[in-house]
Design a protein around this motif. Sequence first.
Motif: not given
Length: 634
Positions: A385, A388, A478, A480, A483, A487
């Motif tokens: 992403t 990050h 999200a 991604s 990600w 989560y």
Amino acid sequence: MSKNSTPPTAAANRAVREYLPFDDDADFAQAERGLIGTEDHLTVTDGGGGPVWDLDQWAFLTGDAPDTVNPSLWRQARLNAIHGLFRVTEGVYQVRGYDLSVMSVIEGDTGYLVVDPLISAETAAAAMALVRKHLGDRPVVAVIHTHSHVDHYGGVRGVVDKADVDAGRVRIVAPHGFFEHAISENVMAGTAMSRRSSYMYGNLLPKDPTGAVGGGLGKGTSAGSIGLLTPTDVIRETGETLTIDGVEIVFQDTPGAEAPAEFCFYLPRYKALCMAEIATHTLHNCYTLRGAEVRNALLWSKYLGQAVELFCDEAEVVFASHHWPTWGNAEVREYLITQRDLYRYIHDETLRLANHGYTSEEIAELVRLPDSLAKQFANRGYYGTLSHNVKAQYQLYLGWFDGNPANLEPLPPVETATRRVAYMGGADAVFERARADFERGEYRWVAQVVNDVVFADPDNAAARELQADTLEQLGYQAESGPWRNFYLSAAQELRHGVRQLPTPVTASADTIRGMSLEMYLDYLAIRLNGPAAANEMLRFDATFTDLDTTYALVVANGVLNYTEGGHTAGAGDPAADATLTLTRAALDDVTLGVATFDEQVEKGEITIDGDGAAFTRFLGLLDTFEFWFDIVTP
């Protein structure tokens, strides 16, 4: 039990649909182009009938995205579910959808050259069976590993036999540093990386619109046996060429970007360029959430520019070890240039803002791609992403410290959380405000503040449930895959605790046996419990009869050091407490659990002369690593 999306999440996902050009379905045409054959039900099992790979579990990926999935990620998930054997160009084929990665096959004069044989022997064997079914039963004459990540070498034993490699009938081609990095990444921090990978790839999640929909880079990871064979041919520089079974291969050395050891290559005969994992149909990771060395986006960008200069006057197709190819000389050039500029923009903007004094977290909020890059689906953050990756570039240059001394030595998480919650008036006061913020859709803040309550009081059921609800909505939004999976995996564990499923083994038999003796001793040193060993002074000699070498091992000051050559008593060097005589194979069997140390001694595979109790004491100082450690609770 998963919950529905909230109105703020549905609105966030609608905004993505309005921003991106979803009417452009060119990727679907490219992903389906050249299909030769597939399986109606793609399931792969191991020798005992256990599941290794099941693509049928992704059958729900049809139609428009539900509100519980970012529509851009849903689109990518559908593309990654297209599977089978595909013709890339004359003499070059791919098997897609049989694992996280893609296996490519090049036709030589007499046999096949296999590129990146997936994660597991079982999935690689199934992919190879599909190749032979449609293209003919020819021998594999070479395996090409483009880089040192397990999804590009782990299935090697599913396509070749080690005896054929040893006899010179099969060549194993890899970049310099491949073997060492393949081993070190999967052993030295292997337990921590593998545990975090279970979050990253959604291994513990149901496969449905409220769970895992894929990893962005591919559908997921197979769960079979992992192998590793020593390369016979090592590529060391750009421009180096090999001719294998009549096929000329021109290499581009690309270490230190996507992997510490990696190359791309060009096939002049077929005008086909393999970009390994340097160019894929996603923004990749400059830092991977499972944990790894930070990657240099500037170097990455320069490799892409170099590939354009070296190969794009001729190349008519570009393919990689993930996703689908891109055809046409102009299209290949444009694709690589936009990927080049993507990584360059991330690197340069991060450093520009850092030099204005902004911190990592601030820069991650400020950097936004220009539309010319952001509206290209191949540049979207399905795997890495923008957030990050920016933080990774900051870390690469400036490390973890942001320069503010208040952040130089903060209290550890549990103590910080306990005091912060007390400062905020206690858990009830936090909940009252957090629930209101949740209703407003301010999930990022709620996740931060309720995390404090969870760490201050991990048995607080209300805090765990609110945190799970919050992380779930962040997952639904999200783009991604990792990600989303992080989560939702965290939400699941907050609600149900840690589920101890069969543990993935990246430190496989091939990996352990492939370690140099020095790498093995370094790993042993990592396992030494420093506080427990702080007052110990232990000296041992280990003589390996098959290697005709002896190492002196010394435990002192809470660390294990070693030197080649034994202790030389009488020459200023104290005598060893004990001497072990063994073979490397006997040591490997102990490490792999084939036999215990005591069993090897009883069988005479290992002998101990001197103070055996001292060595027993040493073994008691070595930690074992529990895989299913807590992540979202203390």
